[in-house]
Design an enzyme around this catalytic site. Structure first.
Site, PDB file in Angstrom:
ATOM      1  N   GLY A  65       2.870  -0.991   4.247  1.00 23.10           N
ATOM      2  CA  GLY A  65       2.899   0.428   3.902  1.00 23.10           C
ATOM      3  C   GLY A  65       4.316   0.876   3.592  1.00 23.10           C
ATOM      4  N   GLY A  66       4.943   1.531   4.557  1.00 19.41           N
ATOM      5  CA  GLY A  66       6.270   2.139   4.353  1.00 19.41           C
ATOM      6  C   GLY A  66       7.282   1.212   3.706  1.00 19.41           C
ATOM      7  CG  ASN A  90      -1.666   1.246   1.448  1.00 17.31           C
ATOM      8  OD1 ASN A  90      -1.776   2.062   0.523  1.00 17.31           O
ATOM      9  ND2 ASN A  90      -2.207   1.442   2.649  1.00 17.31           N
ATOM     10  CD1 TRP A  91       3.479   0.863  -2.878  1.00 16.10           C
ATOM     11  CD2 TRP A  91       3.397   1.935  -4.832  1.00 16.10           C
ATOM     12  NE1 TRP A  91       4.074   0.057  -3.811  1.00 16.10           N
ATOM     13  CE2 TRP A  91       4.039   0.691  -5.028  1.00 16.10           C
ATOM     14  CE3 TRP A  91       3.232   2.781  -5.930  1.00 16.10           C
ATOM     15  CZ2 TRP A  91       4.517   0.288  -6.279  1.00 16.10           C
ATOM     16  CZ3 TRP A  91       3.695   2.377  -7.176  1.00 16.10           C
ATOM     17  CH2 TRP A  91       4.337   1.143  -7.342  1.00 16.10           C
ATOM     18  CB  SER A 119       5.314  -1.233  12.036  1.00 17.14           C
ATOM     19  OG  SER A 119       4.892   0.104  12.209  1.00 17.14           O
TER      20      SER A 119
HETATM   21  P1  PGA Z   1       2.891   0.561   7.577  1.00 18.61           P
HETATM   22  O1  PGA Z   1       1.414   0.738   6.984  1.00 18.61           O
HETATM   23  O2  PGA Z   1       3.431  -0.743   7.053  1.00 18.61           O
HETATM   24  O3  PGA Z   1       3.654   1.753   7.081  1.00 18.61           O
HETATM   25  O4  PGA Z   1       2.761   0.541   9.075  1.00 18.61           O
HETATM   26  C1  PGA Z   1       0.559  -0.356   6.812  1.00 18.61           C
HETATM   27  C2  PGA Z   1      -0.749   0.095   6.226  1.00 18.61           C
HETATM   28  O5  PGA Z   1      -1.212   1.189   6.554  1.00 18.61           O
HETATM   29  O6  PGA Z   1      -1.362  -0.614   5.404  1.00 18.61           O
END
Ligand code: PGA
Length: 251
Positions: free
Chosen positions: A233-234, A9-10, A212
């Site tokens: 995400g990140g 998820n960019w 995370s």
């Molecule tokens: P994150 O985000 O891996 O940066 O914590 C995950 C998400 O929101 O899908």
């Protein structure tokens, strides 16, 4: 046996050049990862670019959001049919950032889930509790409420064509990951709740963990029996890191 899925998820990140480079890396590195489903969810305006880069690769395309409305006078909105038309296979619905920053209710999320399926795509339904909800012992009640809104509107059978992502809000973008056992406990809760309605559907539905996830912690989270991959995400913005997470899901 559920096939793992790792979806990137960019969020609102990337520009044409950086996305081009990121996708080059993901496509090259993903060729040997046949036992894991991989998807990337770019911002709307880059869907076409990423779709053309994906060409014959195994990586699937997803979107981060959708309008619940049918085409018409909805300035600035994007319909499910448009996403399908751009080559999307998945659409994230109910991400906590949309629920909290844009006021999306359980009911609205369920309507989005419904239009995604109607257009022939797979919704990735995000559920998860806030920190204060976890600390006041409401995790299961919150997740159950978010899940039930969809079950009640779309039926248990709809989960044969859906993915669930458990994302504790306190773990998203904070560097604070749920422990593998905390993730497993909620994943098992979700599956059991669905199993009470239909055991076959519950055993088949993929439940991803998000919050995370990094290359360094992915393997121990994915090793839990009810964790079927991740929504990243990140760490999905760096090809090497994202591919290492995909590898951890394949192991
Ligand atoms: P994150 O985000 O891996 O940066 O914590 C995950 C998400 O929101 O899908």
């Amino acid at each position: 046996m559920r096939r793992p899925l790792v979806a990137g998820n960019w969020k609102m990140n990337g520009l044409r050049a950086s996305i081009n480079a990121l996708m080059d890396g993901v496509i090259t590195g993903s060729s040997g990862l046949g036992s894991t489903d991989i998807a990337v969810c770019p911002p709307f305006v880059y869907l076409a670019q990423v779709h053309s880069q994906l060409a014959t690769s195994q990586v699937a395309l997803g979107a981060q959001n959708v309008s619940h409305e049918s085409p018409g006078a909805f300035t600035g909105e994007i319909s499910a049919d448009m996403l399908k038309d751009q080559g999307c296979a998945y659409v994230v619905v109910g991400h906590s950032e949309r629920r909290s920053l844009y006021g999306e209710s359980d009911d609205l999320v369920a309507r989005k889930y419904a239009v995604v399926q109607k257009a022939g795509m797979i919704p990735i339904l995000c559920v998860g509790e806030l920190l204060e909800e976890r600390e006041s012992n409401q995790t299961e009640a919150v997740v159950a409420r978010q899940l039930d809104a969809v079950v009640n509107m779309c039926g248990i059978a709809s989960f044969a064509h859906a993915v669930i992502a458990y994302e504790p809000v306190w773990a998203i973008g904070t560097g604070r990951t749920a422990t593998p056992q905390q993730a497993q406990d909620v994943h098992a809760f979700i599956r059991t709740r669905l199993r009470d309605l239909d055991a076959k559907i519950a055993d088949g539905v993929r439940i991803l963990y998000g919050g995370s996830v990094k290359a360094s912690n992915a393997a121990e989270i994915f090793a839990k029996p009810d964790v079927d991959g991740g929504l990243i995400g990140g760490a999905s913005l760096k090809a090497e890191e994202f591919l290492a997470i995909c590898k951890a899901a394949a192991a």
